[in-house]
Design a protein around this motif. Sequence first.
Motif, PDB file in Angstrom:
ATOM      1  N   ASP A  31       0.811  -1.220   0.000  1.00 44.55           N
ATOM      2  CA  ASP A  31       0.000   0.000   0.000  1.00 44.55           C
ATOM      3  C   ASP A  31       0.848   1.277   0.000  1.00 44.55           C
ATOM      4  O   ASP A  31       0.317   2.374   0.077  1.00 44.55           O
ATOM      5  CB  ASP A  31      -0.970   0.004   1.183  1.00 44.55           C
ATOM      6  CG  ASP A  31      -0.277   0.040   2.540  1.00 44.55           C
ATOM      7  OD1 ASP A  31       0.982   0.091   2.597  1.00 44.55           O
ATOM      8  OD2 ASP A  31      -0.990   0.007   3.564  1.00 44.55           O
ATOM      9  N   GLY A  32       2.190   1.124  -0.071  1.00 41.97           N
ATOM     10  CA  GLY A  32       3.082   2.272  -0.117  1.00 41.97           C
ATOM     11  C   GLY A  32       3.645   2.696   1.226  1.00 41.97           C
ATOM     12  O   GLY A  32       4.538   3.534   1.304  1.00 41.97           O
ATOM     13  N   LYS A  73       5.198  -7.024   0.284  1.00 38.89           N
ATOM     14  CA  LYS A  73       6.171  -5.993   0.637  1.00 38.89           C
ATOM     15  C   LYS A  73       7.481  -6.187  -0.110  1.00 38.89           C
ATOM     16  O   LYS A  73       7.750  -7.248  -0.660  1.00 38.89           O
ATOM     17  CB  LYS A  73       6.437  -6.006   2.139  1.00 38.89           C
ATOM     18  CG  LYS A  73       7.088  -7.284   2.632  1.00 38.89           C
ATOM     19  CD  LYS A  73       7.176  -7.294   4.139  1.00 38.89           C
ATOM     20  CE  LYS A  73       7.818  -8.539   4.679  1.00 38.89           C
ATOM     21  NZ  LYS A  73       7.062  -9.757   4.500  1.00 38.89           N
ATOM     22  N   THR A  74       8.282  -5.127  -0.091  1.00 39.20           N
ATOM     23  CA  THR A  74       9.644  -5.168  -0.600  1.00 39.20           C
ATOM     24  C   THR A  74      10.542  -4.726   0.542  1.00 39.20           C
ATOM     25  O   THR A  74      10.256  -3.723   1.209  1.00 39.20           O
ATOM     26  CB  THR A  74       9.815  -4.224  -1.808  1.00 39.20           C
ATOM     27  OG1 THR A  74       8.902  -4.623  -2.827  1.00 39.20           O
ATOM     28  CG2 THR A  74      11.229  -4.273  -2.352  1.00 39.20           C
ATOM     29  N   SER A  91      13.861   6.320  -5.538  1.00 38.11           N
ATOM     30  CA  SER A  91      13.017   5.260  -6.084  1.00 38.11           C
ATOM     31  C   SER A  91      12.305   4.487  -4.964  1.00 38.11           C
ATOM     32  O   SER A  91      11.168   4.084  -5.134  1.00 38.11           O
ATOM     33  CB  SER A  91      13.824   4.306  -6.943  1.00 38.11           C
ATOM     34  OG  SER A  91      14.833   3.686  -6.182  1.00 38.11           O
ATOM     35  N   ALA A  92      12.949   4.286  -3.835  1.00 37.90           N
ATOM     36  CA  ALA A  92      12.313   3.554  -2.739  1.00 37.90           C
ATOM     37  C   ALA A  92      11.206   4.377  -2.101  1.00 37.90           C
ATOM     38  O   ALA A  92      10.301   3.833  -1.500  1.00 37.90           O
ATOM     39  CB  ALA A  92      13.334   3.162  -1.687  1.00 37.90           C
ATOM     40  N   LEU A  93      11.283   5.689  -2.233  1.00 39.89           N
ATOM     41  CA  LEU A  93      10.257   6.526  -1.638  1.00 39.89           C
ATOM     42  C   LEU A  93       8.942   6.399  -2.384  1.00 39.89           C
ATOM     43  O   LEU A  93       7.884   6.653  -1.839  1.00 39.89           O
ATOM     44  CB  LEU A  93      10.714   7.999  -1.631  1.00 39.89           C
ATOM     45  CG  LEU A  93      11.955   8.287  -0.801  1.00 39.89           C
ATOM     46  CD1 LEU A  93      12.303   9.766  -0.912  1.00 39.89           C
ATOM     47  CD2 LEU A  93      11.755   7.885   0.640  1.00 39.89           C
ATOM     48  N   THR A  94       9.004   5.982  -3.626  1.00 39.31           N
ATOM     49  CA  THR A  94       7.786   5.858  -4.421  1.00 39.31           C
ATOM     50  C   THR A  94       7.473   4.416  -4.769  1.00 39.31           C
ATOM     51  O   THR A  94       6.516   4.147  -5.466  1.00 39.31           O
ATOM     52  CB  THR A  94       7.912   6.669  -5.723  1.00 39.31           C
ATOM     53  OG1 THR A  94       9.035   6.197  -6.455  1.00 39.31           O
ATOM     54  CG2 THR A  94       8.055   8.142  -5.430  1.00 39.31           C
ATOM     55  N   ALA A  95       8.309   3.473  -4.311  1.00 35.23           N
ATOM     56  CA  ALA A  95       8.106   2.053  -4.650  1.00 35.23           C
ATOM     57  C   ALA A  95       6.861   1.517  -3.998  1.00 35.23           C
ATOM     58  O   ALA A  95       6.373   1.985  -3.039  1.00 35.23           O
ATOM     59  CB  ALA A  95       9.313   1.232  -4.231  1.00 35.23           C
TER      60      ALA A  95
END
Length: 95
Positions: A31-32, A73-74, A91-95
Amino acid sequence: MTRPRLSARAAEVLRLIMDQRLPVFLTVHADGRRRYGCWQSGGRHTALPTDECDALLVAGRIVLGDPVVDRAKTTYRVRAAARGTIRAGRSALTA
């Protein structure tokens, strides 16, 4: 290029990340939602302040390892950036 001075809270978070005995991870949920945390002695999980960790990531003070991805999750290993490294992890902030 000089880096801006860290707040006391950010400096403490960076100190924890730099401690090789405490692996720190970023979990990005489907869900971000993002959560940074580490496993302390005795098997205790401790959450780290997301806003401070995100600021360190964007400033290039920390870097993310290779992602481990599953359906929900990642997960990334978080490490302190090598001195002189300038690499923002947006990139992780928007993954």
